[in-house]
Motif scaffolding. Structure first.
Motif, PDB file in Angstrom:
ATOM      1  N   LEU A 125      -4.120   3.347  -7.105  1.00  0.00           N
ATOM      2  CA  LEU A 125      -5.288   2.871  -6.343  1.00  0.00           C
ATOM      3  C   LEU A 125      -6.540   3.703  -6.606  1.00  0.00           C
ATOM      4  O   LEU A 125      -7.588   3.467  -5.994  1.00  0.00           O
ATOM      5  CB  LEU A 125      -4.965   2.858  -4.845  1.00  0.00           C
ATOM      6  CG  LEU A 125      -3.697   2.081  -4.473  1.00  0.00           C
ATOM      7  CD1 LEU A 125      -3.401   2.184  -2.990  1.00  0.00           C
ATOM      8  CD2 LEU A 125      -3.812   0.609  -4.892  1.00  0.00           C
ATOM      9  N   GLY A 126      -6.436   4.668  -7.523  1.00  0.00           N
ATOM     10  CA  GLY A 126      -7.576   5.561  -7.756  1.00  0.00           C
ATOM     11  C   GLY A 126      -8.209   5.400  -9.123  1.00  0.00           C
ATOM     12  O   GLY A 126      -9.201   6.052  -9.432  1.00  0.00           O
ATOM     13  N   ASN A 138       0.915   4.053  -2.754  1.00  0.00           N
ATOM     14  CA  ASN A 138       0.287   5.257  -2.209  1.00  0.00           C
ATOM     15  C   ASN A 138       0.620   6.483  -3.055  1.00  0.00           C
ATOM     16  O   ASN A 138       1.755   6.674  -3.470  1.00  0.00           O
ATOM     17  CB  ASN A 138       0.805   5.439  -0.772  1.00  0.00           C
ATOM     18  CG  ASN A 138       0.183   6.608  -0.067  1.00  0.00           C
ATOM     19  OD1 ASN A 138       0.413   7.745  -0.424  1.00  0.00           O
ATOM     20  ND2 ASN A 138      -0.618   6.320   0.927  1.00  0.00           N
ATOM     21  N   SER A 139      -0.402   7.329  -3.280  1.00  0.00           N
ATOM     22  CA  SER A 139      -0.198   8.467  -4.183  1.00  0.00           C
ATOM     23  C   SER A 139       0.853   9.444  -3.664  1.00  0.00           C
ATOM     24  O   SER A 139       1.544  10.083  -4.433  1.00  0.00           O
ATOM     25  CB  SER A 139      -1.524   9.196  -4.372  1.00  0.00           C
ATOM     26  OG  SER A 139      -1.991   9.689  -3.134  1.00  0.00           O
ATOM     27  N   THR A 160      -7.347  -1.322  -1.225  1.00  0.00           N
ATOM     28  CA  THR A 160      -8.325  -0.431  -1.880  1.00  0.00           C
ATOM     29  C   THR A 160      -9.672  -0.341  -1.160  1.00  0.00           C
ATOM     30  O   THR A 160     -10.485   0.494  -1.521  1.00  0.00           O
ATOM     31  CB  THR A 160      -8.635  -0.922  -3.309  1.00  0.00           C
ATOM     32  OG1 THR A 160      -9.237  -2.217  -3.215  1.00  0.00           O
ATOM     33  CG2 THR A 160      -7.397  -0.995  -4.162  1.00  0.00           C
ATOM     34  N   ARG A 161      -9.917  -1.197  -0.222  1.00  0.00           N
ATOM     35  CA  ARG A 161     -11.236  -1.319   0.433  1.00  0.00           C
ATOM     36  C   ARG A 161     -12.352  -1.484  -0.600  1.00  0.00           C
ATOM     37  O   ARG A 161     -13.476  -1.009  -0.408  1.00  0.00           O
ATOM     38  CB  ARG A 161     -11.505  -0.113   1.328  1.00  0.00           C
ATOM     39  CG  ARG A 161     -10.579  -0.040   2.531  1.00  0.00           C
ATOM     40  CD  ARG A 161     -10.963   1.082   3.439  1.00  0.00           C
ATOM     41  NE  ARG A 161     -11.992   0.677   4.367  1.00  0.00           N
ATOM     42  CZ  ARG A 161     -11.755   0.236   5.598  1.00  0.00           C
ATOM     43  NH1 ARG A 161     -10.534   0.119   6.029  1.00  0.00           N
ATOM     44  NH2 ARG A 161     -12.734  -0.094   6.383  1.00  0.00           N
ATOM     45  N   GLY A 162     -12.020  -2.084  -1.731  1.00  0.00           N
ATOM     46  CA  GLY A 162     -13.028  -2.357  -2.755  1.00  0.00           C
ATOM     47  C   GLY A 162     -13.148  -1.283  -3.819  1.00  0.00           C
ATOM     48  O   GLY A 162     -13.814  -1.456  -4.824  1.00  0.00           O
ATOM     49  N   GLY A 163     -12.522  -0.140  -3.604  1.00  0.00           N
ATOM     50  CA  GLY A 163     -12.634   0.982  -4.544  1.00  0.00           C
ATOM     51  C   GLY A 163     -11.618   0.868  -5.661  1.00  0.00           C
ATOM     52  O   GLY A 163     -10.857  -0.100  -5.716  1.00  0.00           O
ATOM     53  N   ASN A 185      -2.073   6.570 -11.233  1.00  0.00           N
ATOM     54  CA  ASN A 185      -2.840   6.688  -9.990  1.00  0.00           C
ATOM     55  C   ASN A 185      -3.252   5.269  -9.596  1.00  0.00           C
ATOM     56  O   ASN A 185      -4.386   4.841  -9.817  1.00  0.00           O
ATOM     57  CB  ASN A 185      -4.052   7.580 -10.258  1.00  0.00           C
ATOM     58  CG  ASN A 185      -4.859   7.877  -9.023  1.00  0.00           C
ATOM     59  OD1 ASN A 185      -4.434   7.570  -7.912  1.00  0.00           O
ATOM     60  ND2 ASN A 185      -6.023   8.476  -9.202  1.00  0.00           N
ATOM     61  N   TRP A 216       0.839  -1.196   0.000  1.00  0.00           N
ATOM     62  CA  TRP A 216       0.000   0.000   0.000  1.00  0.00           C
ATOM     63  C   TRP A 216       0.879   1.253   0.000  1.00  0.00           C
ATOM     64  O   TRP A 216       0.608   2.222  -0.699  1.00  0.00           O
ATOM     65  CB  TRP A 216      -0.921  -0.015   1.232  1.00  0.00           C
ATOM     66  CG  TRP A 216      -1.817   1.179   1.307  1.00  0.00           C
ATOM     67  CD1 TRP A 216      -2.931   1.415   0.565  1.00  0.00           C
ATOM     68  CD2 TRP A 216      -1.657   2.316   2.157  1.00  0.00           C
ATOM     69  NE1 TRP A 216      -3.477   2.625   0.901  1.00  0.00           N
ATOM     70  CE2 TRP A 216      -2.716   3.198   1.875  1.00  0.00           C
ATOM     71  CE3 TRP A 216      -0.719   2.679   3.131  1.00  0.00           C
ATOM     72  CZ2 TRP A 216      -2.869   4.422   2.534  1.00  0.00           C
ATOM     73  CZ3 TRP A 216      -0.872   3.894   3.779  1.00  0.00           C
ATOM     74  CH2 TRP A 216      -1.935   4.742   3.479  1.00  0.00           C
TER      75      TRP A 216
END
Lengths: 313, 425
Positions: free
Chosen positions: A172-173, A148-149, A258-261, A170, A144
């Motif tokens: 994780l986004g 991480n950004s 990501t908690r699913g995102g 990006n 993570w």
């Protein structure tokens, strides 16, 4: 002085009982169940009971701390109405399909490499197991940080060597990058399981077969396709079977990373099940989410085990 | 002394046991009262130390033994509650955030008597605490403290660039454009975390919108106010922020301002408190200002905490005694609040102008004059369905869809359909 047999003290009770027990245990029909019972008890308590509870929850409107009613398969049907669930269903197949394929290919390559005469062979074989040994939540936390950004070492390196334009992906986004990230971590973590298991299969292949093939003029590629791969098939089937089940039910990697995102694009059954079942208290629905693929997985297990049996005999 | 013979020992023990079983009263030596309290790891760690210290004094003063356990906030906390309720075993007291008492209503003791005493002394509980813990006419948990969201900004950068401190969300857009040009973008998460909802809610409310009506049944997301909210987010995302906000966790905005990147974030004062404690170079430059307003007023997210008592507890009265000791004694409550360095604020009306707000001039914005505070999902009562809307991040996901290319109309339609399905289920 002559000693009469009646004068010799005969131990009463215990030896007679011990003898009888020994007699019982000599019978296979009794000894077998005695050995199996502890394992069976463990299975019943730790596997069967929770599974049956989950099955009941999935077919009820159970809510934490409230009385529940049996509602049949309504939870399973209603889940299809949810966009998050449909997305999760798709994610699970994409995630598992890609991750297992990569683990299989890389696992075979790594096993072939480890099977060669390497320096520090034992050390390298031990080191390869590290991702498998480290607690997943902890190692995923490390990943993570890498994605991480604000602190991404992946982007920093990519930009430094001119491979990426600032600010870099990006990870994780953006949905495709996020899926790439979770698959990458899963492959990294699951690779040792494939490599070591396949290595065990490789070691068991008789050397004579390779020597005979070499004598007949077979090259390395031919030897791999005609000897290694066919003889590895049962091992590969088992390892793919286990990995498919583990990967479908993965939780830690997605939950930490990501908690699913973003927008549910990396949710898996386990993570969505937690959100619905634990965070919101709807354990009936949560259990239905986690059990959704159970029939399919049962079929996969049956088909693969059948294949293995055919290969074996 | 005559040695105890085996026969006598057995006779006495059997007689004693029979007596205990018949009367169902344990012997005096076994009657020491004990309560266990599960609370979360406070964002202000000094507060946890103070709690332990107060707990020891409580034991000394009352003879009731107190066992305090801590659990990480959010994820593990919910799993722990669920397991305790399902097994009907665990702690006597539990710290609950926001609207958890609604989820666990049937499992929580009615504590209206304790809240009544506290309200008599300190005035009414603030509205957000009432929204969270007053369930269907009954107090299911005792309001303990709250930590509200506030505008956190880099005052030094604002001064350097002669930027005006914003007063409305539109003002923020104006200064945000300049901040982004300076390399210090606005940091509002638009991702699957709770901070995203904590900002999206106030923006939506300030434009006059809501997710679900106060009847808890009617979906109201499809409204001009939501469209305005989305348009505001779109231009903020394009001109004032960076795409990284789509991947942020709850901690990311804090880290961004602490590490010198973000110029403005929306967060409780914890970002500043941690920067100050860790002596980060940005600490001196960080300040707070009053929450932003919109055409329909100035609304803000509040995160009240409460203490609940499980119904399965066999120590309800001692548990209430602990709550009365911690919150009902003014000097103890003050001591506890002061230890939180303005992260934990009192939840009763007469204590709103608390001395903790004067410990640092940067806490002035926490007075919240003219700000209306709410919990997630307002104005709908936080039923499990409304909480499922929150926990599945429908609001931030609607915004994330919109800022990444989905049309405003389609994003709203998507959210409306999903919310309707949840409420119908």
């Amino acid at each position: 002085m002559a000693v009469r047999a009646d004068d010799i003290p005969v131990p009463r009770g215990r030896p007679r009982l011990a003898g009888r027990v020994r007699e019982w245990l000599d019978q296979e029909s009794i000894l077998g169940p005695v050995f199996v019972t502890p394992a069976l008890l463990l299975l019943v308590l730790l596997v069967a009971y929770p599974f049956l509870m989950a099955l009941y929850f999935a077919m009820s409107n159970a809510f934490i701390g409230r009385p529940s009613e049996f509602i049949g398969i309504r939870n399973f049907v209603r889940l299809w109405d949810s966009d998050a669930f449909r997305q999760t269903f798709q994610n699970a197949f994409v995630f598992t399909g890609i991750a297992v394929a990569f683990k299989l290919v890389f696992g075979i390559c790594l096993a072939l490499l480890l099977n060669e005469q390497l320096w520090f062979k034992r050390f390298i074989r031990g080191a390869v197991l590290l991702p498998w040994v480290i607690p997943t939540a902890l190692s995923t936390l490390g990943w993570w940080w890498m994605f991480n950004s604000l602190y991404s070492v992946v982007n920093w390196t990519g930009i430094a060597v001119g491979f990426m334009d600032p600010p870099g992906p990006n990870w994780l986004g953006q949905k495709y990058y996020a899926m790439t990230a979770v698959v990458t971590v899963n492959v990294w973590r699951g690779l040792p399981f494939f490599a070591i298991t396949i290595l065990a299969g490789l070691v068991a292949i008789p050397r004579e077969l390779y020597e005979a093939a070499e004598a007949d003029g077979a090259g390395p590629v031919a030897r791999f396709w005609l000897i290694t791969l066919p003889l590895l098939k049962p091992v590969l089937a088992i390892v793919v079977l286990f990995s498919t089940i583990f990967t479908f039910s993965d939780f830690n990697i997605v939950y930490v990373l990501t908690r699913g995102g973003p927008i549910n694009s990396t949710h898996l059954f386990a993570t969505l099940s937690r959100v619905v079942g634990i965070d919101t208290g709807r354990i009936g629905e949560g259990a239905a989410i986690s059990l959704y693929l159970f029939p399919l997985l049962v079929f996969v297990v049956w088909a693969q085990l059948r294949f293995v049996r055919k290969q074996a005999y | 002394m005559e040695p105890i013979r085996r026969r006598r020992f057995l006779t006495t023990a059997a007689g004693g046991l029979a007596g205990i079983l018949a009367t169902r009263v344990p012997p005096a030596r076994g009657q020491q009262r004990e309560v266990s309290y599960l609370c979360w790891n406070n964002f202000a760690p000094a507060s946890d130390k103070k709690l332990a210290e107060i707990g020891q004094r409580f034991t000394r003063d009352t003879g009731i033994k107190l066992k305090i356990d801590h659990v990480s906030h959010m994820g593990p906390q919910q799993a722990k509650y669920a397991s305790e309720v399902q097994t009907q075993a665990g702690h006597d007291l539990v710290e609950m955030r926001m609207h958890f008492p609604w989820l666990y209503e049937p499992q929580l003791v009615d504590v209206s008597d304790v809240v009544g005493e506290l309200e008599k002394k300190y005035g009414k509980a603030i509205s957000s605490a009432y929204e969270g813990a007053h369930v269907n006419g009954v107090w299911r948990a005792v309001p303990q403290y709250h930590g509200m969201f506030v505008a956190t900004y880099r005052e030094d950068l604002f001064k350097k660039a002669s930027l005006k401190v914003p007063d409305t969300w539109e003002d923020l857009y104006t200064v945000g454009k300049e901040l982004k040009k300076m390399g210090n973008p606005v940091g509002i998460p638009i991702s699957q975390n709770y901070d995203s909802i904590s900002t999206a809610g106030p923006v939506l409310w300030s434009f006059g919108g809501m997710e679900v009506d106060k009847d808890g049944k009617t979906v109201r997301i499809n409204s001009p106010a939501t469209a305005q909210t989305i348009e505001w987010y779109k231009k903020m995302f394009r001109d004032c922020m960076e795409p990284e906000v789509l991947s942020w966790s709850d901690a990311s905005n804090n880290e961004s301002i602490q590490q010198g990147k973000a110029g403005w974030i929306h967060n409780p004062v914890s970002a500043y408190i941690v920067a100050k404690q860790r002596k980060l170079v940005t600490a001196d430059g960080i300040n707070h200002h009053r929450s932003l307003g919109g055409p329909q007023g100035r609304h803000e997210t509040d995160t009240p905490r409460h203490i609940g008592i499980w119904k399965f507890s066999k120590n309800v009265e001692p548990a209430k005694e602990w709550i009365r000791y911690l919150l009902g004694k003014r000097e103890v409550y003050d001591e506890y609040i002061m230890s939180g360095d303005a992260f934990n604020l009192p939840v009763y009306d007469k204590l709103q102008d608390h001395p903790v707000l004067r410990t640092d001039p940067k806490y002035a914005a926490l007075r919240g004059e003219g700000v209306q505070y709410h919990t997630y999902g307002w104005p709908a009562p936080p039923s499990d369905k409304v909480q499922l809307i929150t926990n599945t991040y429908l609001l931030p996901n609607m915004l994330a869809k919109a800022v990444t290319g989905t049309s405003t109309k389609d994003a709203i339609a998507w959210a409306e359909i999903e919310m309707r399905k949840i409420l119908a289920g």
